[in-house]
Design a protein around this motif. Sequence first.
Motif, PDB file in Angstrom:
ATOM      1  N   LYS A 104      31.057  42.690  52.102  1.00 34.65           N
ATOM      2  CA  LYS A 104      31.396  43.609  51.019  1.00 34.65           C
ATOM      3  C   LYS A 104      32.154  42.883  50.015  1.00 34.65           C
ATOM      4  CE  LYS A 104      28.633  46.811  53.227  1.00 34.65           C
ATOM      5  NZ  LYS A 104      27.939  47.765  52.633  1.00 34.65           N
ATOM      6  N   ASN A 105      32.550  41.608  50.227  1.00 29.90           N
ATOM      7  CA  ASN A 105      33.338  41.319  49.053  1.00 29.90           C
ATOM      8  C   ASN A 105      33.159  41.475  47.486  1.00 29.90           C
ATOM      9  OD1 ASN A 105      34.876  40.095  51.145  1.00 29.90           O
ATOM     10  ND2 ASN A 105      34.227  38.245  51.190  1.00 29.90           N
ATOM     11  N   ALA A 106      31.744  41.557  47.442  1.00 28.90           N
ATOM     12  CA  ALA A 106      31.143  41.415  45.799  1.00 28.90           C
ATOM     13  C   ALA A 106      31.730  42.865  45.311  1.00 28.90           C
ATOM     14  CB  ALA A 106      29.662  41.537  46.159  1.00 28.90           C
ATOM     15  N   ILE A 107      32.124  43.856  46.235  1.00 28.91           N
ATOM     16  CA  ILE A 107      32.556  45.068  45.699  1.00 28.91           C
ATOM     17  C   ILE A 107      33.885  45.006  45.012  1.00 28.91           C
ATOM     18  CG2 ILE A 107      33.356  47.498  46.224  1.00 28.91           C
ATOM     19  CD1 ILE A 107      30.908  47.593  48.327  1.00 28.91           C
ATOM     20  N   ALA A 108      34.776  44.265  45.798  1.00 28.12           N
ATOM     21  CA  ALA A 108      36.238  43.946  45.208  1.00 28.12           C
ATOM     22  C   ALA A 108      35.994  42.997  43.906  1.00 28.12           C
ATOM     23  CB  ALA A 108      36.984  43.252  46.399  1.00 28.12           C
ATOM     24  N   ASP A 109      35.228  42.055  44.195  1.00 26.32           N
ATOM     25  CA  ASP A 109      34.868  41.308  42.898  1.00 26.32           C
ATOM     26  C   ASP A 109      34.584  41.906  41.648  1.00 26.32           C
ATOM     27  OD1 ASP A 109      35.545  38.986  44.251  1.00 26.32           O
ATOM     28  OD2 ASP A 109      33.554  38.378  44.717  1.00 26.32           O
ATOM     29  N   HIS A 110      33.681  43.118  42.005  1.00 24.46           N
ATOM     30  CA  HIS A 110      33.073  43.657  40.762  1.00 24.46           C
ATOM     31  C   HIS A 110      34.340  44.465  39.984  1.00 24.46           C
ATOM     32  CE1 HIS A 110      30.424  45.935  38.453  1.00 24.46           C
ATOM     33  NE2 HIS A 110      30.840  47.210  38.720  1.00 24.46           N
ATOM     34  N   PHE A 111      35.115  45.128  40.891  1.00 24.33           N
ATOM     35  CA  PHE A 111      36.631  45.969  40.362  1.00 24.33           C
ATOM     36  C   PHE A 111      37.381  44.979  39.993  1.00 24.33           C
ATOM     37  CE2 PHE A 111      33.861  49.067  42.600  1.00 24.33           C
ATOM     38  CZ  PHE A 111      33.525  49.739  41.484  1.00 24.33           C
ATOM     39  N   ASP A 112      37.292  43.795  40.143  1.00 32.20           N
ATOM     40  CA  ASP A 112      38.659  42.671  39.694  1.00 32.20           C
ATOM     41  C   ASP A 112      38.292  42.333  38.162  1.00 32.20           C
ATOM     42  OD1 ASP A 112      40.946  41.129  40.076  1.00 32.20           O
ATOM     43  OD2 ASP A 112      39.810  39.748  41.517  1.00 32.20           O
TER      44      ASP A 112
END
Length: 298
Positions: free
Chosen positions: A71-79
């Motif tokens: 699920k790393n893409a979720i953290a990337d999206h909000f970074d």
Amino acid sequence: MAQSEGEYEMSNKLKTVVFPVAGLGTRFLPATKAVPKEMLPVVDKPLVQYAVEEAVAAGATRLVFVTGRTKNAIADHFDKAYELESELAEKKKTELLEIAQSVVPEGVSCLYVRQSEPLGLGHAILCAKPLVQEEVFGVILPDDLIDNGDDPVMSQLVRHHESTGASVVSVTEVIPEHVNRYGVVDAPTFEGRSGRLRGIVEKPEPSEAPSNLAVVGRYLLSAEIFEILEQTAPDHRGEIQVTDAIATLLEKEAVDAYQFEGVQFDCGNKLGFLQATVWFGTKHPEIGPDFKHWLEQD
Ligand code: UTP
């Protein structure tokens, strides 16, 4: 004032919303093999961003994502997307720059915690315990996408909580044959949009269901739920169900069912996801009219 373990801040205002996003999303394979289900876009926004916008509109300033390994893409999206933003700034693409920068509004913080194994929604919520400081917190399941214009469901739950002090679960009517897909509430005193819970059961057989009011992915829960979840046994599938914990909570504190206003799409399944795409596509300011025209053609 320092907060010791087990003590929570008293406030009727919503501050923290938890997003359990650690599920495997198997109903969307192969799309979800490497991409989290919550990052699938409805028109031009990932599901999880609709959920975040709803939380922020309800006043939340602390967003807690319970994530899993893929699920790393979720953290990337909000970074902050530094390279993208400087490229857009250099090319004077101000509108696009604003879109990229407004994914998380100022004053809102995103926190992440891992659920190392998908042991159920209740377990996912329990993983957020160290990051929740208030007596009451929200939970939004991003795959339940609900449109109600300027008055999203979490805001409706907050208003109900402010006037009653009760924990709140959002519910909607489903056809009786479908009750075995949901948590179902027993709220005999239902009046208007809400009723105090007498019971709640997970996926009952239609013949045994207490009502046809099914729980949808929005909750406003007393922090007492964490202690209860710690004591809640896994079900026959090995999952800790939040429904079971709510059944215990209502023996100690008031819990209300609230029949929200809004159009709901279960984007955890393909049909619901496509329906949401058509719904939001036809309403989209940029492509809506053309899309509608195309749909209406033979
Ligand atoms: P679902 O029941 O839709 O499960 O979870 P899922 O794994 O995401 O999808 P399928 O059934 O395999 O296709 C409802 C919500 O609870 C979260 C999911 O991420 C989703 O937002 N969840 C579920 C967790 O965070 N952890 C879990 O262990 C289970």
